[in-house]
Design an enzyme around this catalytic site. Structure first.
Site, PDB file in Angstrom:
ATOM      1  N   ASN A   1       0.845  -1.197   0.000  1.00 52.21           N
ATOM      2  CA  ASN A   1       0.000   0.000   0.000  1.00 52.21           C
ATOM      3  C   ASN A   1       0.882   1.250   0.000  1.00 52.21           C
ATOM      4  O   ASN A   1       0.935   2.002   0.960  1.00 52.21           O
ATOM      5  CB  ASN A   1      -0.941   0.013   1.209  1.00 52.21           C
ATOM      6  CG  ASN A   1      -2.112   0.962   1.017  1.00 52.21           C
ATOM      7  OD1 ASN A   1      -2.077   1.849   0.159  1.00 52.21           O
ATOM      8  ND2 ASN A   1      -3.149   0.795   1.814  1.00 52.21           N
ATOM      9  N   GLU A   2       1.563   1.449  -1.122  1.00 49.44           N
ATOM     10  CA  GLU A   2       2.459   2.594  -1.267  1.00 49.44           C
ATOM     11  C   GLU A   2       1.746   3.914  -0.977  1.00 49.44           C
ATOM     12  O   GLU A   2       2.316   4.860  -0.441  1.00 49.44           O
ATOM     13  CB  GLU A   2       3.038   2.634  -2.687  1.00 49.44           C
ATOM     14  CG  GLU A   2       3.880   1.436  -3.073  1.00 49.44           C
ATOM     15  CD  GLU A   2       5.324   1.560  -2.620  1.00 49.44           C
ATOM     16  OE1 GLU A   2       5.657   2.569  -1.988  1.00 49.44           O
ATOM     17  OE2 GLU A   2       6.111   0.635  -2.909  1.00 49.44           O
ATOM     18  N   GLY A   3       0.467   3.989  -1.353  1.00 47.22           N
ATOM     19  CA  GLY A   3      -0.280   5.236  -1.250  1.00 47.22           C
ATOM     20  C   GLY A   3      -0.483   5.744   0.164  1.00 47.22           C
ATOM     21  O   GLY A   3      -0.821   6.923   0.354  1.00 47.22           O
TER      22      GLY A   3
END
Length: 239
Positions: free
Chosen positions: A19-21
């Site tokens: 979940n880079e975001g």
């Protein structure tokens, strides 16, 4: 630059987190108007395409992205998850995917190992804690660094903990790769992590090593969404 890069002749480990975001969680919560201004998502269309943002084609690409991530929902704080997934793909996973495609085209003689770091710790995923606070869970951009390198945010761990075992796992993979060009360090799983292959992509599949409480080969999640971004580029623009 990837077309003639010196690294095309050597093995490569490449990947991101699940979940880079989350890196943008607090900033987005503090400035919710940015979600209301997404509208038809034409300003999300990759800047590398050098498109007129008022052109019909750019608006069409934007609508494709909005449909892909929001469906019939409206961009707002109520759909924050959808926004964070979109920027995760925009800033991180689509560029990772493009690099994989480039390696398969220009680095055919050298293996490319793709990973997805998906380890969720309540207290040791330091970038998530800094970016989102202590109540949010998940694996944020940069969370993998504390499992590779001791740093000012880390502390010594007891060797029976999940976090310690994850450190052993990750350091084992990376040091074995540095020493031999092949990251498989466990004799009992010597063939677990295989390089990406053009044959797999031809079937619209892309495998990666998912690094969590165990090591597991999975299909890259949301590959079809990454292919929506890919569809905006001509072949000579993409690679």
């Amino acid at each position: 630059m990837m077309r003639t890069a010196w690294s095309n002749s050597i093995p490569l480990i490449l990947g991101g987190v699940s979940n880079e975001g989350l890196l943008l969680y607090s900033e987005t919560k503090a400035k919710p108007n940015c979600l209301n201004e997404l509208d038809d998502c034409r300003f999300v269309v990759p800047i590398e395409l050098n498109m007129d943002r008022d052109s019909a084609l750019c608006k069409d690409y934007g609508e494709q992205l909005r449909e892909c991530y929001y469906g019939d929902k409206t961009p707002s704080l109520d759909t924050l998850h959808e926004y964070l997934q979109m920027v995760s793909h925009e800033y991180f996973w689509f560029p990772i995917y493009r690099t994989v495609l480039s390696r398969l085209e220009y680095a055919r003689s050298a293996p490319t190992y793709l990973y997805r770091f998906d380890f969720d710790s309540k207290h040791f995923n330091h970038l998530r804690i800094l970016s989102c606070g202590k109540k949010v869970r998940g694996t944020c951009h940069g969370d993998d660094l504390s499992y590779l390198f001791y740093n000012s945010l880390a502390r010594k761990l007891k060797n029976h903990t999940r976090e310690y075992k994850c450190i052993e796992r990750l350091v084992g993979l990376w040091t074995q790769f540095a020493a031999s060009g092949n990251p498989n360090f466990d004799p009992e799983q010597s063939d677990l992590w295989q390089p990406v292959s053009a044959a797999s992509l031809e079937k619209r599949q892309l495998k990666c090593l998912n690094i969590s409480d165990e090591l597991k080969i999975i299909d890259v999640p949301d590959l079809r969404k990454l292919m929506v971004w890919e569809s905006f580029f001509r072949r000579d623009e993409l690679l």
